[in-house]
Write an enzyme that holds these catalytic residues in place. Structure first.
Site, PDB file in Angstrom:
ATOM      1  N   LYS A  28       0.801  -1.226   0.000  1.00  0.00           N
ATOM      2  CA  LYS A  28       0.000   0.000   0.000  1.00  0.00           C
ATOM      3  C   LYS A  28       0.836   1.279   0.000  1.00  0.00           C
ATOM      4  O   LYS A  28       0.469   2.258  -0.656  1.00  0.00           O
ATOM      5  CB  LYS A  28      -0.971  -0.025   1.182  1.00  0.00           C
ATOM      6  CG  LYS A  28      -2.013  -1.145   1.025  1.00  0.00           C
ATOM      7  CD  LYS A  28      -2.811  -1.396   2.284  1.00  0.00           C
ATOM      8  CE  LYS A  28      -3.814  -0.300   2.501  1.00  0.00           C
ATOM      9  NZ  LYS A  28      -4.681  -0.617   3.667  1.00  0.00           N
TER      10      LYS A  28
ATOM     11  N   LYS B  13      -1.052   2.986   8.940  1.00  0.00           N
ATOM     12  CA  LYS B  13      -1.543   1.857   8.143  1.00  0.00           C
ATOM     13  C   LYS B  13      -0.420   0.888   7.814  1.00  0.00           C
ATOM     14  O   LYS B  13       0.686   1.308   7.460  1.00  0.00           O
ATOM     15  CB  LYS B  13      -2.148   2.373   6.832  1.00  0.00           C
ATOM     16  CG  LYS B  13      -3.415   3.200   7.017  1.00  0.00           C
ATOM     17  CD  LYS B  13      -3.858   3.776   5.688  1.00  0.00           C
ATOM     18  CE  LYS B  13      -5.227   3.297   5.288  1.00  0.00           C
ATOM     19  NZ  LYS B  13      -5.657   3.868   4.001  1.00  0.00           N
TER      20      LYS B  13
ATOM     21  N   ILE C  99      -9.583  11.101   7.133  1.00  0.00           N
ATOM     22  CA  ILE C  99     -10.650  11.948   6.591  1.00  0.00           C
ATOM     23  C   ILE C  99     -11.964  11.455   7.188  1.00  0.00           C
ATOM     24  O   ILE C  99     -12.381  10.324   6.945  1.00  0.00           O
ATOM     25  CB  ILE C  99     -10.668  11.893   5.056  1.00  0.00           C
ATOM     26  CG1 ILE C  99      -9.279  12.278   4.524  1.00  0.00           C
ATOM     27  CG2 ILE C  99     -11.746  12.802   4.491  1.00  0.00           C
ATOM     28  CD1 ILE C  99      -9.139  12.256   3.038  1.00  0.00           C
TER      29      ILE C  99
ATOM     30  N   LYS D 289     -16.399  -3.688   4.156  1.00  0.00           N
ATOM     31  CA  LYS D 289     -17.641  -3.359   3.461  1.00  0.00           C
ATOM     32  C   LYS D 289     -18.779  -4.306   3.848  1.00  0.00           C
ATOM     33  O   LYS D 289     -18.555  -5.499   4.023  1.00  0.00           O
ATOM     34  CB  LYS D 289     -17.393  -3.441   1.954  1.00  0.00           C
ATOM     35  CG  LYS D 289     -16.308  -2.477   1.515  1.00  0.00           C
ATOM     36  CD  LYS D 289     -15.626  -2.929   0.259  1.00  0.00           C
ATOM     37  CE  LYS D 289     -14.420  -2.057  -0.005  1.00  0.00           C
ATOM     38  NZ  LYS D 289     -13.533  -2.617  -1.031  1.00  0.00           N
TER      39      LYS D 289
ATOM     40  N   GLU E  28      -9.073   2.037  -5.250  1.00  0.00           N
ATOM     41  CA  GLU E  28      -9.966   2.558  -4.210  1.00  0.00           C
ATOM     42  C   GLU E  28      -9.642   4.019  -3.911  1.00  0.00           C
ATOM     43  O   GLU E  28      -8.465   4.392  -3.813  1.00  0.00           O
ATOM     44  CB  GLU E  28      -9.835   1.720  -2.930  1.00  0.00           C
ATOM     45  CG  GLU E  28     -10.284   0.276  -3.133  1.00  0.00           C
ATOM     46  CD  GLU E  28     -10.398  -0.513  -1.825  1.00  0.00           C
ATOM     47  OE1 GLU E  28     -11.172  -1.473  -1.798  1.00  0.00           O
ATOM     48  OE2 GLU E  28      -9.709  -0.166  -0.845  1.00  0.00           O
TER      49      GLU E  28
ATOM     50  N   GLU F  45      -5.836   2.858  -2.168  1.00  0.00           N
ATOM     51  CA  GLU F  45      -5.077   1.629  -2.425  1.00  0.00           C
ATOM     52  C   GLU F  45      -5.590   0.952  -3.683  1.00  0.00           C
ATOM     53  O   GLU F  45      -6.649   1.305  -4.204  1.00  0.00           O
ATOM     54  CB  GLU F  45      -5.175   0.646  -1.239  1.00  0.00           C
ATOM     55  CG  GLU F  45      -6.561   0.063  -1.030  1.00  0.00           C
ATOM     56  CD  GLU F  45      -6.541  -1.315  -0.362  1.00  0.00           C
ATOM     57  OE1 GLU F  45      -5.498  -1.966  -0.288  1.00  0.00           O
ATOM     58  OE2 GLU F  45      -7.625  -1.743   0.079  1.00  0.00           O
TER      59      GLU F  45
ATOM     60  N   ARG G 285      -6.767  -7.892  -7.653  1.00  0.00           N
ATOM     61  CA  ARG G 285      -7.486  -9.169  -7.655  1.00  0.00           C
ATOM     62  C   ARG G 285      -8.965  -8.906  -7.903  1.00  0.00           C
ATOM     63  O   ARG G 285      -9.385  -7.765  -7.985  1.00  0.00           O
ATOM     64  CB  ARG G 285      -7.325  -9.837  -6.287  1.00  0.00           C
ATOM     65  CG  ARG G 285      -7.768  -8.873  -5.179  1.00  0.00           C
ATOM     66  CD  ARG G 285      -7.927  -9.527  -3.842  1.00  0.00           C
ATOM     67  NE  ARG G 285      -8.024  -8.580  -2.765  1.00  0.00           N
ATOM     68  CZ  ARG G 285      -9.142  -8.006  -2.330  1.00  0.00           C
ATOM     69  NH1 ARG G 285     -10.298  -8.288  -2.909  1.00  0.00           N
ATOM     70  NH2 ARG G 285      -9.126  -7.169  -1.326  1.00  0.00           N
TER      71      ARG G 285
ATOM     72  N   ARG H  28     -24.062  -8.179   1.831  1.00  0.00           N
ATOM     73  CA  ARG H  28     -23.270  -9.338   2.272  1.00  0.00           C
ATOM     74  C   ARG H  28     -23.999 -10.010   3.433  1.00  0.00           C
ATOM     75  O   ARG H  28     -24.270  -9.372   4.457  1.00  0.00           O
ATOM     76  CB  ARG H  28     -21.885  -8.893   2.735  1.00  0.00           C
ATOM     77  CG  ARG H  28     -21.045  -8.256   1.648  1.00  0.00           C
ATOM     78  CD  ARG H  28     -19.602  -8.128   2.126  1.00  0.00           C
ATOM     79  NE  ARG H  28     -18.814  -7.317   1.199  1.00  0.00           N
ATOM     80  CZ  ARG H  28     -17.492  -7.265   1.210  1.00  0.00           C
ATOM     81  NH1 ARG H  28     -16.798  -7.953   2.113  1.00  0.00           N
ATOM     82  NH2 ARG H  28     -16.848  -6.513   0.353  1.00  0.00           N
TER      83      ARG H  28
HETATM   84  P1  ADP Z   1     -13.145  -6.465  -0.860  1.00  0.00           P
HETATM   85  O1  ADP Z   1     -13.171  -5.062  -1.225  1.00  0.00           O
HETATM   86  O2  ADP Z   1     -13.050  -7.390  -2.021  1.00  0.00           O
HETATM   87  O3  ADP Z   1     -14.162  -6.818   0.126  1.00  0.00           O
HETATM   88  P2  ADP Z   1     -11.375  -6.821   1.307  1.00  0.00           P
HETATM   89  O4  ADP Z   1     -10.165  -5.960   1.465  1.00  0.00           O
HETATM   90  O5  ADP Z   1     -12.510  -6.631   2.235  1.00  0.00           O
HETATM   91  O6  ADP Z   1     -11.772  -6.631  -0.187  1.00  0.00           O
HETATM   92  O7  ADP Z   1     -10.912  -8.336   1.336  1.00  0.00           O
HETATM   93  C1  ADP Z   1     -11.626  -9.406   0.809  1.00  0.00           C
HETATM   94  C2  ADP Z   1     -11.365 -10.632   1.617  1.00  0.00           C
HETATM   95  O8  ADP Z   1     -10.007 -10.902   1.729  1.00  0.00           O
HETATM   96  C3  ADP Z   1     -11.906 -10.558   3.002  1.00  0.00           C
HETATM   97  O9  ADP Z   1     -12.373 -11.823   3.340  1.00  0.00           O
HETATM   98  C4  ADP Z   1     -10.682 -10.182   3.816  1.00  0.00           C
HETATM   99  O10 ADP Z   1     -10.815 -10.632   5.135  1.00  0.00           O
HETATM  100  C5  ADP Z   1      -9.577 -10.859   3.079  1.00  0.00           C
HETATM  101  N1  ADP Z   1      -8.289 -10.155   3.056  1.00  0.00           N
HETATM  102  C6  ADP Z   1      -7.910  -9.165   2.236  1.00  0.00           C
HETATM  103  N2  ADP Z   1      -6.642  -8.802   2.439  1.00  0.00           N
HETATM  104  C7  ADP Z   1      -6.177  -9.563   3.440  1.00  0.00           C
HETATM  105  C8  ADP Z   1      -4.925  -9.666   4.132  1.00  0.00           C
HETATM  106  N3  ADP Z   1      -3.866  -8.924   3.826  1.00  0.00           N
HETATM  107  N4  ADP Z   1      -4.829 -10.567   5.106  1.00  0.00           N
HETATM  108  C9  ADP Z   1      -5.876 -11.328   5.416  1.00  0.00           C
HETATM  109  N5  ADP Z   1      -7.069 -11.296   4.802  1.00  0.00           N
HETATM  110  C10 ADP Z   1      -7.232 -10.429   3.833  1.00  0.00           C
HETATM  111  P1  ADP Z   2      -7.809  -2.319   3.418  1.00  0.00           P
HETATM  112  O1  ADP Z   2      -6.538  -2.662   2.709  1.00  0.00           O
HETATM  113  O2  ADP Z   2      -7.937  -2.954   4.726  1.00  0.00           O
HETATM  114  O3  ADP Z   2      -8.997  -2.434   2.533  1.00  0.00           O
HETATM  115  P2  ADP Z   2      -7.962   0.572   3.025  1.00  0.00           P
HETATM  116  O4  ADP Z   2      -6.759   1.422   2.977  1.00  0.00           O
HETATM  117  O5  ADP Z   2      -8.629   0.277   1.730  1.00  0.00           O
HETATM  118  O6  ADP Z   2      -7.596  -0.770   3.784  1.00  0.00           O
HETATM  119  O7  ADP Z   2      -9.009   1.203   4.025  1.00  0.00           O
HETATM  120  C1  ADP Z   2     -10.136   0.515   4.442  1.00  0.00           C
HETATM  121  C2  ADP Z   2     -11.208   1.497   4.868  1.00  0.00           C
HETATM  122  O8  ADP Z   2     -10.740   2.316   5.935  1.00  0.00           O
HETATM  123  C3  ADP Z   2     -11.622   2.484   3.780  1.00  0.00           C
HETATM  124  O9  ADP Z   2     -12.606   1.973   2.940  1.00  0.00           O
HETATM  125  C4  ADP Z   2     -12.109   3.668   4.606  1.00  0.00           C
HETATM  126  O10 ADP Z   2     -13.409   3.465   5.084  1.00  0.00           O
HETATM  127  C5  ADP Z   2     -11.184   3.652   5.789  1.00  0.00           C
HETATM  128  N1  ADP Z   2     -10.021   4.523   5.527  1.00  0.00           N
HETATM  129  C6  ADP Z   2      -8.853   4.175   4.956  1.00  0.00           C
HETATM  130  N2  ADP Z   2      -8.026   5.224   4.847  1.00  0.00           N
HETATM  131  C7  ADP Z   2      -8.676   6.282   5.358  1.00  0.00           C
HETATM  132  C8  ADP Z   2      -8.367   7.666   5.558  1.00  0.00           C
HETATM  133  N3  ADP Z   2      -7.174   8.161   5.205  1.00  0.00           N
HETATM  134  N4  ADP Z   2      -9.303   8.454   6.129  1.00  0.00           N
HETATM  135  C9  ADP Z   2     -10.498   7.954   6.509  1.00  0.00           C
HETATM  136  N5  ADP Z   2     -10.845   6.682   6.356  1.00  0.00           N
HETATM  137  C10 ADP Z   2      -9.966   5.833   5.792  1.00  0.00           C
HETATM  138 MG    MG Z   3      -9.388  -1.386   0.802  1.00  0.00          MG
END
Ligand code: ADP
Ligand code: ADP
Ligand code: MG
Length: 467
Positions: free
Chosen positions: A119, A161, A206, A239, A277, A291, A295, A341
């Site tokens: 990331k 993060k 944010i 989500k 995203e 990010e 996939r 979901r």
């Molecule tokens: P999406 O936007 O497709 O829902 P998520 O980030 O929520 O993406 O991840 C989808 C699935 O993959 C979820 O079941 C989540 O728990 C798992 N997952 C994603 N990244 C990781 C990670 N780095 N380690 C463990 N589980 C992950």
């Molecule tokens: P993941 O890899 O676990 O999906 P993300 O970076 O996509 O992590 O962040 C997951 C969620 O966390 C985002 O969808 C948003 O709701 C919240 N989030 C992430 N970054 C920020 C930020 N800079 N400010 C506010 N909310 C955030």
């Molecule tokens: Mg994400």
């Protein structure tokens, strides 16, 4: 193109394994399912042409073990591997090992996964390509001193993060220097334990943003976008409810955001399906990259519903060498779609997991209804994995019709034996603000803290009508 010499191994479980097996079947490609001890009696195992038992229930001893999956591929003569989401889907090392074993990885190259799956690195790449990112550190932060210095520019509140984080895990918040000092060390050690890498970076938090993401499809030469999904309704940064298109983007903002994302994918010579995203600020109409997921995503069906494009089939076709014949001008938004979901969790009791024997299940019918699931009557839901049971994807000619159809669909759905998040969705669909599309990433958690009674009532009514 004919794919007769190919055989696809699906390195995943649950609803996404079913989804991938069905896509391969539609392309005339034989399939291999891999399953753990706990998944021997699962729908993917029944649907695939061949099944290989790869080990014990624990994911770190089965689905996360690349070498066991490669061994299963060798044994069955599989020529390609689809990783689904989660597990090994964003492991550059696994993608590399697949190719080194002479097989095809259904997804981008290991190099692209390294660049965009990390990331902190993805932020730098996006920034260099002229895509706005959330204000934050330049790359990883290695010491507390560096963190405190960077925080002066980034401003509080901020997020720490994990570079390798995902699934809403590996994110911590700090409101001032002393909290940062405390949280920074915890974040590093947690990231190391959960993701195998202690690398972290900083990003401004944010508070009132929407999560809007853009679907990308590329064949290495050409990349297109398939418009956006809005995924602002989240719990613990995961989500819960998604829709496409976003209810708030103006046509010009949509065009700008989506073309920006497609240009970045083009620049990466992106191969496969991917998602960029963003956080979107309603008031200023600004968007910031957060990010990339290299996939297929859980919520991909809402995009399929509004564009008519089968993303999973395209991932497979592209990986097997077929050029992307879709052009940007072919992609049009038709109507509106939402995804709910359904998890084996009890929303009235803090989302406590509820695995076990599913006595029976009955799905809704009617126009615009799609169910992605691995459930069947008398299935035993194992406690070892993600609790996602099914996704209800509802399409309408417009957002209002999608909501009307969703309310009917939820009423028609009956899942007996385990407690699920169905009542949560019933309650959410009744909320005027949600119907109006008025929400941000903090809305659902706020709603949950204020509406405990509503959830209990909904669960009671639900129990009366379905048990
Ligand atoms: P999406 O936007 O497709 O829902 P998520 O980030 O929520 O993406 O991840 C989808 C699935 O993959 C979820 O079941 C989540 O728990 C798992 N997952 C994603 N990244 C990781 C990670 N780095 N380690 C463990 N589980 C992950
Ligand atoms: P993941 O890899 O676990 O999906 P993300 O970076 O996509 O992590 O962040 C997951 C969620 O966390 C985002 O969808 C948003 O709701 C919240 N989030 C992430 N970054 C920020 C930020 N800079 N400010 C506010 N909310 C955030
Ligand atoms: Mg994400």
């Amino acid at each position: 193109m004919s794919f007769t010499k190919h055989k696809l191994l699906v390195a995943n479980r649950g609803e996404i394994a079913v989804r991938i097996i069905r896509a391969a079947q539609q392309l005339g490609i034989p399939t291999v399912a891999v399953c753990s001890e706990a998944d021997k009696l699962s729908l993917p195992a029944m649907l695939a042409d061949e099944v290989v038992n790869i080990g014990p229930a624990r994911a770190d001893q089965s689905y996360l073990k690349g070498e066991l999956i490669l061994k299963a591929a060798k044994e069955t003569g599989a020529t390609a591997i689809h990783p689904g989401y989660g597990f090994l889907s964003e492991s550059a090392d696994f993608a590399e090992a697949v190719v080194e074993a002479g097989l095809i990885f259904v997804g981008p190259s290991a190099e692209t996964i390294r660049k965009m799956g990390d990331k902190a690195c993805a932020r730098t790449t996006a920034q260099a390509a002229g895509v706005p990112v959330v204000p934050g550190s330049e790359g990883e932060i290695n010491s507390l001193e560096e963190a405190i210095n960077t925080a002066k520019d980034v401003g509080y509140p901020l997020l720490i993060k994990a570079s390798a984080g995902g699934g809403g895990r590996g994110i911590r918040i700090a409101y001032d220097d002393s909290e940062l000092a405390k949280e920074f060390v915890i974040a590093q050690s947690e990231a190391k334990a959960a993701f195998g890498s202690g690398a972290v970076y900083l990003e401004r938090f944010i508070t009132q943003a929407r999560h809007i993401e853009v679907q990308i499809l590329g064949d290495g030469e050409q990349a297109i976008h398939l418009y956006e999904r809005e995924c602002s309704l989240q719990r613990r940064r995961q989500k819960v409810f998604e829709e496409a298109p976003s209810p708030v983007l103006s046509p010009s903002t949509r065009e700008k955001l989506c073309l920006n994302a497609a240009a970045l994918a083009q620049q990466l010579h992106y191969k496969g399906a991917g998602t960029l995203e963003f956080l979107y600020d309603d008031s200023s109409q600004e968007f910031f990259f957060i990010e990339m997921n290299t996939r297929i995503q859980v919520e991909h069906p809402v995009t399929e519903a509004i564009t008519g494009v089968d993303l999973v089939q395209w991932m497979i076709k592209i990986a097997l060498g077929e050029p992307l014949s879709l052009q940007q001008k072919d992609i049009r938004i038709q109507g509106s779609a939402i995804e709910m979901r359904i998890n084996a969790e009890n929303p009235a009791k803090g989302f406590f997991p509820s695995p076990g024997l599913l006595e029976s299940v009955s799905w809704p019918i009617g126009e615009g209804v799609r169910i992605d699931t691995h459930l069947f009557d008398n299935y035993i839901i194992p406690p070892f994995y993600d609790s996602l049971l099914a996704k209800l994807i509802i399409h309408g000619n417009n957002r209002q019709q999608a909501f009307e159809r969703a309310i009917m669909a939820l009423d028609e759905t009956q899942i007996k034996g385990v407690i699920t998040t169905l009542p949560l969705h019933k309650a959410l669909l009744k909320e005027p603000d949600i119907q109006a599309g008025l929400f941000h990433t903090g809305t659902l958690e706020m709603w949950l803290s204020e509406n405990h009674e509503k959830l209990i009532d909904e669960e009671k009514t639900h129990a009366v009508t379905t048990h």
